[in-house]
Design a protein around this motif. Structure first.
Motif, PDB file in Angstrom:
ATOM      1  N   MET A   4      22.931 -39.956  48.954  1.00  0.00           N
ATOM      2  CA  MET A   4      22.714 -41.749  48.974  1.00  0.00           C
ATOM      3  C   MET A   4      24.508 -42.666  49.352  1.00  0.00           C
ATOM      4  SD  MET A   4      19.120 -41.994  47.179  1.00  0.00           S
ATOM      5  CE  MET A   4      20.427 -41.915  45.413  1.00  0.00           C
ATOM      6  N   ALA A   5      24.299 -44.001  49.225  1.00  0.00           N
ATOM      7  CA  ALA A   5      25.386 -44.447  49.583  1.00  0.00           C
ATOM      8  C   ALA A   5      25.087 -45.382  48.022  1.00  0.00           C
ATOM      9  CB  ALA A   5      25.279 -46.075  49.975  1.00  0.00           C
ATOM     10  N   ASP A  28      23.714 -46.486  55.921  1.00  0.00           N
ATOM     11  CA  ASP A  28      23.662 -45.488  57.509  1.00  0.00           C
ATOM     12  C   ASP A  28      24.372 -44.975  57.554  1.00  0.00           C
ATOM     13  OD1 ASP A  28      23.647 -47.896  58.017  1.00  0.00           O
ATOM     14  OD2 ASP A  28      22.508 -47.464  59.796  1.00  0.00           O
ATOM     15  N   ALA A  29      25.573 -45.961  57.743  1.00  0.00           N
ATOM     16  CA  ALA A  29      26.824 -45.206  58.612  1.00  0.00           C
ATOM     17  C   ALA A  29      26.817 -44.063  57.261  1.00  0.00           C
ATOM     18  CB  ALA A  29      27.950 -46.017  57.891  1.00  0.00           C
ATOM     19  N   TYR A  30      27.300 -44.481  55.359  1.00  0.00           N
ATOM     20  CA  TYR A  30      27.793 -43.892  54.726  1.00  0.00           C
ATOM     21  C   TYR A  30      26.540 -42.495  54.442  1.00  0.00           C
ATOM     22  CZ  TYR A  30      29.119 -42.607  50.434  1.00  0.00           C
ATOM     23  OH  TYR A  30      30.002 -41.983  49.141  1.00  0.00           O
ATOM     24  N   SER A  31      25.554 -42.213  54.619  1.00  0.00           N
ATOM     25  CA  SER A  31      25.334 -41.099  54.533  1.00  0.00           C
ATOM     26  C   SER A  31      25.036 -40.243  55.705  1.00  0.00           C
ATOM     27  CB  SER A  31      23.514 -41.363  55.291  1.00  0.00           C
ATOM     28  OG  SER A  31      22.797 -42.390  54.044  1.00  0.00           O
ATOM     29  N   PRO A  77      23.631 -38.522  43.472  1.00  0.00           N
ATOM     30  CA  PRO A  77      22.110 -38.292  43.401  1.00  0.00           C
ATOM     31  C   PRO A  77      21.426 -39.452  42.326  1.00  0.00           C
ATOM     32  CG  PRO A  77      23.749 -37.460  41.027  1.00  0.00           C
ATOM     33  CD  PRO A  77      24.341 -37.532  42.104  1.00  0.00           C
ATOM     34  N   THR A  78      20.291 -39.898  42.127  1.00  0.00           N
ATOM     35  CA  THR A  78      20.213 -41.140  41.917  1.00  0.00           C
ATOM     36  C   THR A  78      20.170 -40.957  39.918  1.00  0.00           C
ATOM     37  OG1 THR A  78      18.017 -40.319  41.638  1.00  0.00           O
ATOM     38  CG2 THR A  78      18.593 -41.328  44.175  1.00  0.00           C
TER      39      THR A  78
END
Length: 769
Positions: free
Chosen positions: A600-601, A615-618, A747-748
């Motif tokens: 995740m970003a 989405d670019a980060y992932s 992680p979250t």
């Protein structure tokens, strides 16, 4: 300027002998000239020359008995010569050829010609008006008669049938009346016949079949009732055949494919039917389809409406397009005009612009320019004062069409930009050029005999034409068509046809709409003792464009069949409910793979804020995993780094980024491609969403069509970097709880499972843990 004329060895610097006599050349011009010693002429012919000069407005031309040897040579090289050729037999001189082409001569054609037994008369590209006099029929020795590009009208007189020695007859670009005369069958010696945009009507007389010596037959743009294909089987000497816009219907006769000398065949814009024969022609030929901008095949092909718009509407509201015709990309008043300079010309070009919703079609061959591949499809201005959009322009010999597809239906404002950049407004012959063509918008004629110079009041001056257009089938077509009008050899041979600088198409009523994203739910279908697990996607009933999204998704998924893609089983509609039934994915969704724990970003992992660059980060993290062969959730280089991304930042700063590459690859990889992938991955994983590239930019950089910014990370306190600080805190917390995945990079928050949200707060995915 020296010119070579067919049938005569014209040379303004010489005299030559033949058939027992001497030929002298007299060169005349409307421009500044120099004079040399003259030969003598009979007084009757001197008087005729003076009468002719007065009739055609050449008041500065004065002739005497010594006129035959006079030679006027233009001072400026680009000025054309105007020739009078004399033949001397038994010490008597007589004029045999008059070439007054490319001048400002006007008035009616003089009747005094009949007192001079000419073999050649060339009055092309002047401003002669009125009718062709019957007296011309008395010039029984005439072999070449060129009257193209004037303002002549009326019927061709029957007396012209007496010109039985005629070998070259051209009357293009005039305003004649009546039908093509049947008496042309009398010209048995004829080798070249041109009747293009002459004003004459059809049909083509059947008696034309007796002209066995014809090498070039050019007839176009004749009005009239439909006619069958003319009988031309006896014309075995034909090299060029143009029967364009002649209202010809039916099939192409079989004998056409047996004409061994034929090199060019243009049958465009007729009503032909049938198929091309399955036999090899003994020659290379060009056939332009009846509606080249809409029909990819020669006969009965599918129209442009068959171009798939699947998936286009999912990402962009196509409500406009801007084209810099013949140029490169240019930003003007906040709008980017996409250039088509990279699209080649050719006798039949059909191109859909990559990544946009428009394309173009160009057909035809520029006659007499010794270039049958049409490499001159871009006109360039020599003036440095022209605005950017008008320095270049696209040109075409016959038809040039631009079309926008997958547009939202509605009302549009079409603006066409022009500037005549090939002609001049000085006193050279370049100023005599006239470019005339027709303009169609949505297949409707909006401009007949359009002249850029006349519309703008001068050359090298931009001018725009605006049209209100309604789009009802998601397609907008703009076509420029040459109908045989205007000059064709000024400033060079083959200089004619449509010319356009730029096009802008805008929907003035367009308003951006908010996107409603559909939730996805699971389900099962039971029947006939078979239970199939399915995934049901319900489009939001609040969406204002639900129907369109619904149809687009059906079309897109239906067209894509791949073992790694879910299958679309069907759909269901009831009242305002729109349901799509997909194959059930037992291993959860792609969203989990891209946006799950670890990839995740940081802005989402830290604050639950999902940006449009997440989405670019992932993608960047996954790309790193592919290149280095390590899993982001389980690999930490050493105690100095929290994850491989921090390691990558250090290596890039020290110029050692390639040390990350998976050692198992050995040397079996393209180092340039891998380095490009690693650099793009670094850009994608920037901690600031605004500095990350869009996914379209990512694709361009990976393909090598877009340059990768050479940005080297500056030395910073990585302990404070949001990406790495969150990881360290998470690892420490998760380590204390002995959680699985304690080395996860992103992680979250502890004990939290964020649901993915759009900017409107609606649920996008439900990820089952």
């Amino acid at each position: 300027m020296r010119r070579s004329r067919e049938g005569y060895g014209w040379d303004t610097a010489r005299t030559h002998r033949g058939h027992g006599g001497t030929t002298f050349v007299l060169s005349l011009g409307c421009f500044e000239t120099q004079f040399f010693v003259a030969a003598k002429l009979p007084q009757s012919e001197v008087d005729a020359l003076n009468h002719i000069a007065k009739t055609i407005g050449a008041t500065d031309w004065n002739f005497d008995a010594n006129a035959c040897g006079v030679m006027k040579i233009p001072v400026i090289e680009t000025d054309p010569t105007t020739n009078i050729t004399c033949n001397t037999v038994n010490n008597t001189s007589h004029i045999i050829a008059i070439d007054f082409a490319y001048n400002y001569l006007n008035g009616s054609i003089p009747v005094e010609w009949d007192s001079i037994q000419l073999k050649l008369m060339d009055l092309e590209a002047n401003q002669f008006s009125g009718t062709v006099h019957a007296q011309l029929g008395k010039l029984v020795n005439l072999e070449i008669l060129r009257l193209s590009s004037n303002r002549l009208s009326g019927n061709l007189p029957m007396e012209l049938a007496e010109l039985k020695n005629l070998r070259d007859f051209r009357i293009n670009d005039n305003n004649f009346n009546g039908s093509i005369p049947d008496f042309i069958q009398s010209w048995m010696e004829l080798k070249r016949l041109e009747i293009e945009g002459s004003g004459l009507e059809g049909p083509i007389p059947s008696s034309i079949s007796v002209l066995k010596n014809l090498a070039q037959l050019r007839i176009s743009d004749i009005n009239g009732k439909n006619q069958a294909f003319p009988e031309l089987a006896n014309m075995t000497a034909l090299r060029r055949m143009i029967l364009r816009s002649c209202s010809i219907s039916g099939e192409i006769p079989q004998y056409i494919w047996g004409l061994n000398n034929l090199r060019l065949l243009d049958l465009s814009f007729n009503n032909l039917t049938g198929d091309l024969p399955n036999v090899p022609a003994p020659w290379e030929f060009e056939i332009h389809e009846s509606k080249p901008e809409l029909v990819p095949k020669f006969f009965g092909g599918k129209e442009l409406g068959s171009v798939s718009c699947v998936g286009i509407f999912l990402f962009t509201d196509w409500h406009s397009f801007y084209i810099n015709c013949g140029g490169q990309n240019a930003k003007v008043n906040g709008s980017t005009f996409e250039g088509d300079a990279g699209i080649s010309g050719g006798t039949a070009t059909y191109h859909l612009y990559n990544g946009a919703n428009w394309g173009l079609s160009s057909t035809g061959d520029f006659m007499d320019d010794d270039d049958e591949q049409n490499t001159r499809y871009i006109a360039v201005s020599n003036s440095s004062l022209m605005p950017e959009l008008y320095t270049n322009a696209r040109v075409a010999p016959v038809s040039l069409a631009y079309f926008g597809y997958c547009l939202e239906n509605g009302n549009y404002l079409v603006t066409l930009h022009f500037a005549e950049i090939l002609f001049t407004d000085d006193n050279t012959y370049r100023s005599l050029g006239r470019r005339i063509f027709d303009i169609y918008v949505q297949d409707k004629l909006v401009e007949k005999d359009f002249n850029i110079e006349a519309e703008a009041s001068r050359v090298l001056k931009p001018v725009s034409k605006l049209y209100n257009v309604t789009v009802t089938n998601n397609i907008l077509e703009i076509r420029f068509h040459w109908a045989g009008k205007g000059t064709t050899t000024i400033p060079i041979k083959g200089a004619y046809g449509p010319l356009v600088s730029a096009i802008s198409v805008v929907n003035p009523n367009f308003k951006p709409r908010k996107k409603n994203i559909a939730p996805i739910v699971g389900g099962a279908v039971a029947g006939f003792c078979i239970i199939v697990l399915v995934l049901v996607k319900r489009l939001s009933s609040k969406s204002k464009q639900g129907n369109r999204e619904f149809l687009n998704e059906i079309g897109m998924i239906s067209c894509l069949q791949h073992p790694n893609l879910v299958k679309l089983y069907g759909c269901c509609t009831e009242e305002d409910q729109l349901l799509l039934v997909y194959e059930y994915m037992e291993n959860n969704s792609l969203a989990r793979a891209l946006f799950g724990r670890g990839n995740m970003a940081p802005e989402y992992a830290q604050w639950g804020h999902l940006t449009h660059k997440a989405d670019a980060y992932s993608f960047g993290v996954v790309a790193f995993e592919i290149a280095i062969g390590k899993n982001n959730t389980s690999y930490v280089p050493n105690d100095d780094y929290s994850c491989f991304l921090e390691w990558a930042c250090h290596l890039q700063q020290n110029g050692k980024l390639m040390e990350m590459v998976d050692v198992k690859l050995g040397s079996e990889f393209d180092a340039e491609e891998v380095e490009r992938m690693l650099k793009v991955s670094l850009l994608c994983t920037n901690s600031s969403p605004s500095l990350r590239p869009t996914m379209s930019e990512v694709v361009g950089m990976l393909e090598g069509t877009t340059k990768i910014p050479d940005i080297i990370p500056q030395p910073v306190n990585y302990s404070q970097d949001i990406r790495f600080k969150t990881i360290r805190d998470q690892r420490q917390s998760m380590h204390s709880q002995s959680s699985v995945g304690s080395q996860a990079c992103y992680p979250t928050s502890v004990g939290t499972s964020h649901s993915f949200s759009s900017t409107s707060g609606q649920e996008l995915y439900e990820v089952n843990e």
